[in-house]
Design an enzyme around this catalytic site. Sequence first.
Site, mmCIF file in Angstrom:
data_model
loop_
_atom_site.group_PDB
_atom_site.id
_atom_site.type_symbol
_atom_site.label_atom_id
_atom_site.label_comp_id
_atom_site.label_asym_id
_atom_site.label_seq_id
_atom_site.Cartn_x
_atom_site.Cartn_y
_atom_site.Cartn_z
ATOM 1 N N CYS A 143 -8.247 -18.633 14.745
ATOM 2 C CA CYS A 143 -9.510 -19.167 14.395
ATOM 3 C C CYS A 143 -10.250 -19.617 15.685
ATOM 4 O O CYS A 143 -9.537 -20.124 16.775
ATOM 5 C CB CYS A 143 -9.362 -20.218 13.640
ATOM 6 S SG CYS A 143 -9.004 -19.777 11.709
ATOM 7 N N ALA A 195 0.024 -19.924 20.630
ATOM 8 C CA ALA A 195 1.423 -20.206 21.015
ATOM 9 C C ALA A 195 1.686 -20.411 22.915
ATOM 10 O O ALA A 195 2.241 -21.340 23.209
ATOM 11 C CB ALA A 195 2.302 -19.259 20.895
ATOM 12 N N ASN A 208 -1.898 -10.145 23.522
ATOM 13 C CA ASN A 208 -0.821 -10.376 22.618
ATOM 14 C C ASN A 208 0.150 -11.212 23.051
ATOM 15 O O ASN A 208 0.552 -11.130 24.344
ATOM 16 C CB ASN A 208 -0.058 -9.102 21.963
ATOM 17 C CG ASN A 208 0.740 -9.403 20.905
ATOM 18 O OD1 ASN A 208 1.640 -10.566 20.648
ATOM 19 N ND2 ASN A 208 0.643 -8.555 19.734
ATOM 20 N N HIS A 248 -5.971 -13.903 8.967
ATOM 21 C CA HIS A 248 -7.319 -13.519 9.647
ATOM 22 C C HIS A 248 -7.395 -12.411 9.900
ATOM 23 O O HIS A 248 -6.917 -11.431 10.319
ATOM 24 C CB HIS A 248 -7.264 -14.631 10.780
ATOM 25 C CG HIS A 248 -8.693 -14.804 11.489
ATOM 26 N ND1 HIS A 248 -9.574 -15.763 11.335
ATOM 27 C CD2 HIS A 248 -9.411 -14.033 12.371
ATOM 28 C CE1 HIS A 248 -10.708 -15.790 11.879
ATOM 29 N NE2 HIS A 248 -10.838 -14.590 12.545
ATOM 30 N N HIS A 259 -8.019 -9.186 11.676
ATOM 31 C CA HIS A 259 -7.878 -8.608 13.083
ATOM 32 C C HIS A 259 -7.217 -7.271 13.180
ATOM 33 O O HIS A 259 -6.492 -6.645 12.084
ATOM 34 C CB HIS A 259 -6.957 -9.735 13.679
ATOM 35 C CG HIS A 259 -5.415 -9.874 13.347
ATOM 36 N ND1 HIS A 259 -5.298 -10.256 12.201
ATOM 37 C CD2 HIS A 259 -4.288 -9.519 13.863
ATOM 38 C CE1 HIS A 259 -3.775 -10.134 12.147
ATOM 39 N NE2 HIS A 259 -3.354 -9.490 13.185
ATOM 40 N N HIS A 284 -6.517 7.455 10.092
ATOM 41 C CA HIS A 284 -5.424 7.484 8.966
ATOM 42 C C HIS A 284 -5.270 6.108 8.259
ATOM 43 O O HIS A 284 -5.345 5.060 8.832
ATOM 44 C CB HIS A 284 -4.134 7.521 9.770
ATOM 45 C CG HIS A 284 -3.798 9.116 10.289
ATOM 46 N ND1 HIS A 284 -4.014 10.238 9.241
ATOM 47 C CD2 HIS A 284 -3.843 9.611 11.439
ATOM 48 C CE1 HIS A 284 -3.734 11.323 10.245
ATOM 49 N NE2 HIS A 284 -3.403 10.894 11.551
ATOM 50 N N PHE A 326 8.078 3.292 -2.589
ATOM 51 C CA PHE A 326 8.945 3.202 -1.951
ATOM 52 C C PHE A 326 9.528 4.350 -0.952
ATOM 53 O O PHE A 326 9.903 5.500 -1.624
ATOM 54 C CB PHE A 326 10.177 2.499 -2.385
ATOM 55 C CG PHE A 326 10.293 1.111 -2.589
ATOM 56 C CD1 PHE A 326 10.531 0.095 -1.959
ATOM 57 C CD2 PHE A 326 9.746 0.865 -3.673
ATOM 58 C CE1 PHE A 326 10.447 -1.145 -2.269
ATOM 59 C CE2 PHE A 326 9.579 -0.483 -4.218
ATOM 60 C CZ PHE A 326 9.916 -1.686 -3.263
ATOM 61 N N TYR A 328 15.621 9.392 -0.015
ATOM 62 C CA TYR A 328 15.337 10.668 0.136
ATOM 63 C C TYR A 328 14.357 10.953 1.137
ATOM 64 O O TYR A 328 14.376 11.767 1.982
ATOM 65 C CB TYR A 328 14.977 11.247 -1.365
ATOM 66 C CG TYR A 328 14.904 12.912 -1.154
ATOM 67 C CD1 TYR A 328 15.960 13.502 -1.302
ATOM 68 C CD2 TYR A 328 13.716 13.336 -0.922
ATOM 69 C CE1 TYR A 328 16.072 14.866 -1.047
ATOM 70 C CE2 TYR A 328 13.795 14.945 -0.929
ATOM 71 C CZ TYR A 328 14.823 15.321 -0.918
ATOM 72 O OH TYR A 328 14.798 16.883 -0.920
ATOM 73 N N GLU A 329 13.417 10.032 1.131
ATOM 74 C CA GLU A 329 12.478 9.971 2.289
ATOM 75 C C GLU A 329 12.663 10.011 3.588
ATOM 76 O O GLU A 329 12.425 10.652 4.643
ATOM 77 C CB GLU A 329 11.226 9.059 1.764
ATOM 78 C CG GLU A 329 10.467 9.432 0.430
ATOM 79 C CD GLU A 329 11.051 9.083 -0.985
ATOM 80 O OE1 GLU A 329 12.050 8.675 -0.678
ATOM 81 O OE2 GLU A 329 10.491 9.235 -2.026
HETATM 82 O O1 LIG Z 1 14.574 7.550 -7.983
HETATM 83 P P1 LIG Z 1 14.526 5.964 -7.899
HETATM 84 O O2 LIG Z 1 15.731 5.275 -7.670
HETATM 85 O O3 LIG Z 1 13.852 5.437 -9.108
HETATM 86 O O4 LIG Z 1 13.501 6.009 -6.968
HETATM 87 C C1 LIG Z 1 13.781 5.351 -5.472
HETATM 88 O O5 LIG Z 1 14.416 6.406 -4.714
HETATM 89 C C2 LIG Z 1 13.367 7.532 -4.525
HETATM 90 C C3 LIG Z 1 14.300 8.607 -3.632
HETATM 91 O O6 LIG Z 1 14.402 7.722 -2.448
HETATM 92 C C4 LIG Z 1 12.174 7.289 -4.030
HETATM 93 O O7 LIG Z 1 11.226 8.274 -4.222
HETATM 94 C C5 LIG Z 1 11.255 6.239 -4.808
HETATM 95 O O8 LIG Z 1 10.433 5.792 -4.229
HETATM 96 C C6 LIG Z 1 12.418 5.166 -4.905
HETATM 97 O O9 LIG Z 1 11.900 3.947 -5.633
HETATM 98 O O1 LIG Z 2 2.746 -7.700 15.897
HETATM 99 P P1 LIG Z 2 2.913 -8.113 14.520
HETATM 100 O O2 LIG Z 2 1.556 -8.223 13.640
HETATM 101 O O3 LIG Z 2 3.375 -9.808 14.651
HETATM 102 O O4 LIG Z 2 3.961 -7.313 14.015
HETATM 103 C C1 LIG Z 2 3.610 -6.223 13.007
HETATM 104 O O5 LIG Z 2 3.078 -4.894 13.643
HETATM 105 C C2 LIG Z 2 4.028 -4.376 14.773
HETATM 106 C C3 LIG Z 2 3.512 -3.253 15.169
HETATM 107 O O6 LIG Z 2 2.860 -2.238 14.034
HETATM 108 C C4 LIG Z 2 5.303 -4.077 13.973
HETATM 109 O O7 LIG Z 2 6.077 -3.671 15.198
HETATM 110 C C5 LIG Z 2 5.895 -5.315 13.498
HETATM 111 O O8 LIG Z 2 7.162 -5.097 12.673
HETATM 112 C C6 LIG Z 2 4.759 -5.979 12.359
HETATM 113 O O9 LIG Z 2 5.539 -7.113 11.693
#
Ligand SMILES: O=P(O)(O)O[C@H]1O[C@H](CO)[C@@H](O)[C@H](O)[C@H]1O
Ligand SMILES: O=P(O)(O)O[C@H]1O[C@H](CO)[C@@H](O)[C@H](O)[C@H]1O
Lengths: 351, 351
Positions: free
Chosen positions: B55, B61, B77, B164, B166, B301, B315, B319-320
């Site tokens: 603010c 810090a 930062n 805030h 940013h 993006h 999540f 698998y992902e």
């Molecule tokens: O299949 P589940 O356990 O319901 O789902 C979980 O695992 C999957 C595979 O990693 C993911 O795609 C889902 O986002 C996650 O919630």
């Molecule tokens: O710098 P910040 O906002 O404290 O931190 C956040 O953004 C960063 C950059 O994407 C990540 O590395 C951190 O894990 C996240 O908590």
Amino acid sequence: DARFDPKEHQHLRYNPLRDSWILVSAHRMKRPWAGQVEKPPEEQIPRYDPRNPLCPGNTRANGEVNPDYESTFVFDNDFPALQPDAPDPGADQHPLFQSKAARGVCKVMCFHPWSDVTLPLMKKEEVVKVIEKWVELVEEIGITYPWVQIFENKGAVMGCSNPHPHCQVWASNFLPNEPALSDRCQRKYYEKHGEPLLLEYAKQEAEKKERVVVESSDWLAVVPYWATWPYQMLLLPRRHVLRLNDLTTEEREGLADIMKRLLTKYDNLFEVSFPYSMGWHGAPTGPHLKENNSHWQLHAHYYPPLLRSATVKKFMVGYEMLAQEQRDLTPEQMIPVLHKSVKRYVAILHR
Amino acid sequence: DARFDPKEHQHLRYNPLRDSWILVSAHRMKRPWAGQVEKPPEEQIPRYDPRNPLCPGNTRANGEVNPDYESTFVFDNDFPALQPDAPDPGADQHPLFQSKAARGVCKVMCFHPWSDVTLPLMKKEEVVKVIEKWVELVEEIGITYPWVQIFENKGAVMGCSNPHPHCQVWASNFLPNEPALSDRCQRKYYEKHGEPLLLEYAKQEAEKKERVVVESSDWLAVVPYWATWPYQMLLLPRRHVLRLNDLTTEEREGLADIMKRLLTKYDNLFEVSFPYSMGWHGAPTGPHLKENNSHWQLHAHYYPPLLRSATVKKFMVGYEMLAQEQRDLTPEQMIPVLHKSVKRYVAILHR
Ligand SMILES: O=P(O)(O)O[C@H]1O[C@H](CO)[C@@H](O)[C@H](O)[C@H]1O
Ligand SMILES: O=P(O)(O)O[C@H]1O[C@H](CO)[C@@H](O)[C@H](O)[C@H]1O
């Protein structure tokens, strides 16, 4: 010019399995944290819950009734991301709007009839049964499909929606991005150096000892030099092994043992049942069974999200999603933390 | 054989900016969700908080005092992941233990003096000021550094620890993994087809209209054909533009306008201040300013985590992480949802 000290100075590290770099910034842990706090994992899970579709004897979403299983239990995922018979989108596509057929199977595998145990809390013989079932699945499903992904999402923070100890097996008619990349990297290394990348890596780590978490005559678990998650782990056999079903009986027993030790260290770290996603990578199967896959070495990846405590995780967000993965302290700094012994949690481990 | 219907049948889609594939499984949304539920974003944030280091007039810090800023405010930062002067790890390394020097700067940029506004709630002229500051930073820092990553983590669920409004700017002496990959993909497409990948893509999407969320004479926002996050968005100019600082005055004003429209749609979706990580990708800078970068097209993006509601996210786990990104319904199915108009939240938008 100051002398380079990895504990003091930010640097990049190379991940040879993904051909990419990690930004290691040793001092970011010092920043104050006023961000999101997770609920700690539930400790009081009933051994049997009549409404839990994974428990023995219960009815699942599709009306099927689970048997009164006493060890592991495998069934087809009731909401599969991959099914055996999807039609083909067809060829003749614009290069920016390309699609392909995806076929496969999705299975769920319960580790144990009880909901209140986890792999580290299970008896060694019970973990051996899990490993034997993994071997069986890779062997069976791997006849047809080029890739059989065994993975476990553990803990609500990792998207797991059922506390009953279980993993999943998703097999596909294509090599997914990650194993395809790992295959290319291991092959390239093998062609250049004449030995499997991960065998050489294991040899080096076993000598250096700097990043070893647990080891035995057959197995080695390290926080890899290129770890991106704070307590990431790589678990691999010391011998050249292509796939889970190539392990000897002794190696399977050794694996049960080292998994229990490794996961107990995880549980002791923040004194909670430790969340993670883990999975196995081995040489591709199906049509690839006929190819030379000597560049491959079987291994498991463990990706745990926690950073500072049971409730504060590492966020892989903005910079990580858009630019590059970044970690807030070095992999080596995790080793003493993983080795501390915790009286309280070890006690709970005896059921 | 059934005819292929993307809404019915699982398939893979190709991401031409990352040279990888996404698994699209249209019916996974039907599975019941008993997993983790997030806290909805806080709606009552005080306009000024004497303890908030972002603010105006407050002490940070490191003891520095913020000016009484009235528009945007940029500072270094206090816990940077990149600093200008780290020593070099040196050459002569084992191929499996490679490290490199990482140098750079990390800045924080406040969008507005008030903590209780977000970009969609700010006046158009105020958003123009944000864009002008972005332009200035890319121009200034881009003289030295090959990559200037502007990104915003919005919402606690995206690791943001300060409500805030940013963003952050991390500049580096290296091209990070993601832009390096995008650079290779755009270059390859340009060499093969003689036109920039994203210009052709924008043209196609503007014609098809299937995935367009908002558009104007200068800008286009779509849920890309290869989206991995449920409501992922790609925002790009219609004209060939390499970097933020190449935008005309009109295009900057048009950008403020389209950003407000796009982010209002996000907020209306689940009737909360919508969390996301977003960031800009443009042609590399520093030494790359002298090269031909005609294959590049500026774009932003947006990666939002929510899936089913304000409190249930997608999540990207087992698998992902280990195999391939997977989504639970098609990008096209998101469009009508993004277009629904919500009376309640529109009202809150007027401050
Ligand atoms: O299949 P589940 O356990 O319901 O789902 C979980 O695992 C999957 C595979 O990693 C993911 O795609 C889902 O986002 C996650 O919630
Ligand atoms: O710098 P910040 O906002 O404290 O931190 C956040 O953004 C960063 C950059 O994407 C990540 O590395 C951190 O894990 C996240 O908590």
